[in-house]
Design an enzyme around this catalytic site. Structure first.
Site, short mmCIF file in Angstrom:
data_model
loop_
_atom_site.label_atom_id
_atom_site.label_comp_id
_atom_site.label_asym_id
_atom_site.label_seq_id
_atom_site.Cartn_x
_atom_site.Cartn_y
_atom_site.Cartn_z
N ASP A 241 75.67 -7.99 94.55
CA ASP A 241 76.56 -7.30 93.62
C ASP A 241 77.30 -6.13 94.25
OD1 ASP A 241 76.05 -8.85 91.26
OD2 ASP A 241 74.06 -7.95 91.22
N PHE B 67 62.17 11.66 92.97
CA PHE B 67 62.51 10.28 92.60
C PHE B 67 61.63 9.25 93.29
CE2 PHE B 67 65.34 11.36 96.14
CZ PHE B 67 65.13 10.29 97.00
N GLY C 11 73.49 12.86 102.77
CA GLY C 11 72.86 14.14 102.49
C GLY C 11 72.32 14.71 103.78
N VAL D 187 66.57 14.79 103.07
CA VAL D 187 66.81 14.86 101.63
C VAL D 187 66.32 13.61 100.90
CG1 VAL D 187 69.12 13.81 101.53
CG2 VAL D 187 68.52 15.69 99.96
N LYS E 114 67.77 10.27 101.43
CA LYS E 114 68.85 9.31 101.18
C LYS E 114 68.45 7.86 101.51
CE LYS E 114 70.76 10.97 105.56
NZ LYS E 114 69.80 12.10 105.65
#
Length: 213
Positions: free
Chosen positions: A81, A185, A11, A15, A17
């Protein structure tokens, strides 16, 4: 079950990221690959005198990104993972196109192409999008001295370069554009959960998908 094993989150400047990558990696035991931009000694000078230091700063980033990616790929942890990174190697070309003059860019691109063709492609490329007013606010809030010279025009030029990149590489890997202008967020768990679901637990069949929140 995670839908992708090698995820890039990019981004524009400011932003969020890197913050998002760190949260996702910590929660889900992922290999975290972060850009070591702070190690570039030419960055503060570039923001003050871009014409003088543009080629030097871009070549330094090119070398650092290649070295870091190569080392991390060789050290992959089989018990993790997935891999999540806050930059993709193509970022070098996107920023160089904005900062270098035509002659410098042609020379730079020769070095870039030698390396790029040997680098692995992501399973999912995520672009975090926010409007320029929000980016300028974030840049001011985090208070990095050398970033205070960044202009709205520069951010708009970078944004345009990313969108051109998406058009050119729409068939290379799935591209997910997340418009997060209205999200927080960092402090809002519901907002984080929306992004978490979109990035880790959703499959995308279209070359480019854009989601608004």
């Amino acid at each position: 079950m995670f839908c992708y094993k090698n995820i890039i989150i990019e981004g524009n400047i400011g932003v969020g990221k890197t913050t998002l990558c760190k949260r996702l990696a910590k929660k889900h035991n992922a290999i975290l690959l972060l850009e070591s931009f702070a190690d570039n000694p030419f960055l503060p000078q570039f923001y003050k005198e871009p014409d003088k230091y543009a080629f030097t700063v871009e070549m330094a980033f090119l070398a650092d990104r290649y070295t870091q990616l190569k080392r991390k790929i060789q050290e992959q942890d089989l018990f993790s993972d997935f891999i999540i990174s806050d930059y993709y190697y193509m970022k070098s070309l996107i920023f160089a196109k904005q900062t270098l003059n035509d002659t410098e860019f042609q020379l730079y691109r020769q070095f870039f192409n030698i390396i790029y063709n040997a680098m692995p492609k992501p399973d999912l490329y995520v672009y975090l999008h926010a409007d320029v007013a929000r980016l300028m606010q974030n840049i001011k809030s985090r208070g990095r001295k050398y970033e205070q010279h960044i202009t709205e025009k520069y951010l708009l030029d970078i944004q345009h370069s990313y969108f051109e990149f998406f058009k050119e590489h729409r068939d290379s890997f799935p591209i997910l554009i997340l418009d997060i202008t209205s999200l927080d967020f960092v402090t809002n768990e519901a907002d984080f959960a929306h992004l978490e679901d979109a990035i880790l637990f959703s499959k995308y069949s279209e070359p480019i998908t854009r989601l608004f929140f």
